[in-house]
Every structure is written in structure tokens, then in C-alpha cells.
Design a protein around this motif. Structure first.
Motif, short mmCIF file in Angstrom:
data_model
loop_
_atom_site.label_atom_id
_atom_site.label_comp_id
_atom_site.label_asym_id
_atom_site.label_seq_id
_atom_site.Cartn_x
_atom_site.Cartn_y
_atom_site.Cartn_z
N LYS A 130 0.81 -1.21 0.00
CA LYS A 130 0.00 0.00 0.00
C LYS A 130 0.84 1.27 0.00
O LYS A 130 0.33 2.35 -0.24
CB LYS A 130 -0.92 0.02 1.23
N ASN A 131 2.13 1.16 0.30
CA ASN A 131 2.99 2.34 0.37
C ASN A 131 4.39 1.98 -0.09
O ASN A 131 4.71 0.79 -0.27
CB ASN A 131 3.00 2.91 1.79
N PRO A 132 5.27 2.98 -0.31
CA PRO A 132 6.62 2.69 -0.80
C PRO A 132 7.41 1.73 0.09
O PRO A 132 8.18 0.91 -0.42
CB PRO A 132 7.27 4.07 -0.85
N ALA A 133 7.22 1.82 1.40
CA ALA A 133 7.96 0.93 2.31
C ALA A 133 7.57 -0.53 2.09
O ALA A 133 8.43 -1.42 2.13
CB ALA A 133 7.72 1.35 3.75
N ASP A 134 6.29 -0.79 1.86
CA ASP A 134 5.84 -2.16 1.59
C ASP A 134 6.48 -2.70 0.31
O ASP A 134 6.90 -3.86 0.26
CB ASP A 134 4.32 -2.20 1.43
N LEU A 135 6.54 -1.86 -0.71
CA LEU A 135 7.11 -2.27 -1.99
C LEU A 135 8.60 -2.58 -1.83
O LEU A 135 9.09 -3.60 -2.33
CB LEU A 135 6.91 -1.16 -3.02
N LEU A 136 9.30 -1.72 -1.15
CA LEU A 136 10.74 -1.91 -0.96
C LEU A 136 11.02 -3.18 -0.15
O LEU A 136 11.94 -3.93 -0.45
CB LEU A 136 11.34 -0.70 -0.24
N ALA A 137 10.21 -3.43 0.86
CA ALA A 137 10.43 -4.60 1.71
C ALA A 137 10.28 -5.90 0.94
O ALA A 137 10.95 -6.90 1.25
CB ALA A 137 9.46 -4.56 2.89
N GLU A 138 9.41 -5.92 -0.07
CA GLU A 138 9.23 -7.13 -0.86
C GLU A 138 10.46 -7.43 -1.70
O GLU A 138 10.84 -8.59 -1.88
CB GLU A 138 8.00 -6.99 -1.76
#
Length: 299
Positions: free
Chosen positions: A261-269
Motif C-alpha cells: 500500500k505504500n513505498p515501504a511495503d514495496l521496498l520490503a518485498e
């Protein structure tokens, strides 16, 4: 990997803490290499990433594409794309360091699945289909048909193009592995491509990088640093491209992608930071000239 490079790497790492071997690189929009493009010659190595191949063709990486180290990648992407060092780590350098330490490699070796290569690329075949290294005009023609509808390439435009590519692959290739990491990596590819070409590039500029592996200064593109630390910009563009693909996400039914849902979620994946030796990575970045890289925002 090359034994000599491994031995040299061990020696270099032994000196960390005593000296910074390379100066801080400089992003110079007037660097003559932007206008000096030479295609690969016989025996030169190129890989599955059009951006890295472009940097080699312009001399920001060794033109041969051979005997390259992670340090070369970090410095070359900074000087040629103004890519911040912590982001270059997140999108591939960390995996290279985990497997190769500082040993050298050739660009074609990046087609080994799991480094920067992933299924459902815009311009490469999947690893299960044979050649996942070289530009594939047939595959590229699918997203290109979508992009031709836009005068400027926005996150939504390239998101739609990637949806077309993914849906084509799902329909025609039962062996595809278009999972959460491939989708997330594809979104980061989108953000990086758009940011590296100024934020709202012309289609001809995008085609230059993907089809000819050439930074489009000959087509009117002017290299401009968006921000030295450009991770927030790339991640924002990447997330916008991902969220513009609700139909694809629904078709895949992937709960991991639905939870981004946010940039941090994308980066963590893409970059689960706890899975890497950040102390070692920071030491390598120091060798590359970046002595004060902060990964705090990645936690």
C-alpha cells in the motif's frame, strides 16, 4: 568467479577502516560519456538489464562488460543515472555481494535468476523459455503497443504496458513465474526508468534505452539529477505504476501484492533488509566512495 579477483577482494576488505580507496563520485550532466555511445563489439558481454547495458555502451561501466565488480555498479549507476547508492544496493547489488562478495563478473552472468533478472520482463523472455538475457523484439512489442498511445510516459502508462505484458505471459506461457517479487521488481524497474529519464520521458527516449541500450542524449534528453538521494522519488513512481494495475493484481490473486500500500511495503518485498549483512555492504559502499550511506529508512 575469478580467483584473482577473490584474492584482491580479500585484500581490499582487509584495508577497510584504514583508508577510503576511491573518492566520492560526481554526477556531472556535462560528462562527455553521455554523448559517447559505442555498441558492444565481438566478445563484449551484455546482460538482461537495458540500463546497465546502456551504461556499458557509454563507458560508465567497462565497455567490455567483463570483470565488473559491485563497486563498479554502484559508481557507474551513480555517475550515469544519478542512482543513489542505497537504492542500487536494494535493486541488485546486495544480492551480488551475498553471492559473489567483491569478485568480478561479466554482465551476462546477471541473467542468473534471482539477482536482477525476473520473469515478466518488459523486453526479455522468462528464464524457463531459454534466452532470458537478450532483447526480445516479440515480447517488447506487447507493452510497446500500449506505450504508443502516450506522448509522455507516466507511471500509469508504463503500469498499463506492464499489465499487458504480464497478462500476455499468463495467457500464453503456463510456465511463467510472475509472483510477488517479479511484480514488485517490475514496478521498481518502472520507477527507475522514468526517474532516470527525467520524470516524464518521451516514448522515443524509453525506446532508446530498451531497444538500443543507449541513453537518449542524441534525442534531446538532458541528464538532470532529480535528487542525489532519489530513493523516495523512484519508490513513489514505482508504487504509482503498481497501483495502476488493479486488474492484474486481481487476476493473480496474490495476497502479498494486495498488501503493498505504500513505498515501504514495496521496498520490503524486493529488499528484505534483515536478510543481508548491512555492515559488510556499508563497508563496500565506503570502498566505492560513499562513506555515509544511511539504511535507516529501509528498516
Amino acid at each position: 568467479m575469478k580467483l584473482l579477483s577473490v584474492l584482491v577482494s580479500m585484500f581490499l576488505l582487509g584495508g577497510i577502516g584504514y583508508a577510503q580507496l576511491l573518492p566520492l563520485p560526481i554526477f556531472n550532466p556535462l560528462d562527455p560519456r553521455f554523448d559517447d555511445w559505442q555498441p558492444p563489439g565481438p566478445g563484449d558481454s551484455r546482460g538482461p538489464c537495458p540500463a546497465l547495458n546502456s551504461l556499458a555502451n557509454h563507458g560508465f561501466l567497462p565497455h567490455s562488460g567483463k570483470n565488473i565488480t559491485a563497486i563498479d555498479i554502484v559508481r557507474g549507476t551513480f555517475e550515469g543515472l544519478c542512482l543513489s547508492p542505497e537504492f542500487s544496493v536494494a535493486v541488485g547489488v546486495a544480492e551480488l555481494l551475498k553471492s559473489y562478495t567483491l569478485a568480478s563478473f561479466d554482465l551476462h552472468e546477471l541473467s542468473n535468476y534471482g539477482f536482477i533478472d525476473h520473469d515478466c520482463s518488459l523486453s526479455r523472455a522468462n528464464i524457463g523459455d531459454g534466452d532470458n538475457n537478450d532483447f526480445n523484439e516479440t515480447i517488447w512489442s506487447v507493452p510497446l503497443q500500449v506505450l504508443k498511445n502516450y506522448s509522455a510516459i507516466t507511471p500509469q502508462a508504463i503500469g498499463g504496458a506492464r499489465t499487458a505484458r504480464d497478462l500476455f505471459d499468463i495467457a500464453h506461457n503456463p510456465n511463467q513465474e510472475c509472483g510477488a517479487r517479479s511484480i514488485a521488481f517490475g514496478a521498481l524497474d518502472n520507477g527507475l526508468l522514468i526517474a532516470s529519464l527525467g520524470g516524464s520521458p518521451k516514448l522515443d527516449w524509453v525506446r532508446s534505452v530498451i531497444e538500443h541500450e543507449r541513453l537518449p542524449t542524441n534525442l534531446g534528453f538532458t541528464p538532470t539529477p532529480l535528487l542525489i538521494n532519489n530513493s523516495p522519488i523512484i519508490l513513489t513512481l514505482a508504487l504509482a505504476s503498481l497501483l495502476s494495475q488493479p486488474y492484474l493484481i486481481e487476476i493473480l490473486g496474490n495476497t502479498v501484492i494486495k498488501m503493498i500500500k505504500n513505498p515501504a511495503d514495496l521496498l520490503a518485498e524486493v529488499f528484505p533488509i534483515k536478510g543481508y549483512n548491512i555492515t559488510y555492504i556499508t563497508s563496500v559502499l565506503s570502498l566505492a566512495g560513499f562513506s555515509s550511506v544511511n539504511f535507516q529508512n529501509f528498516l
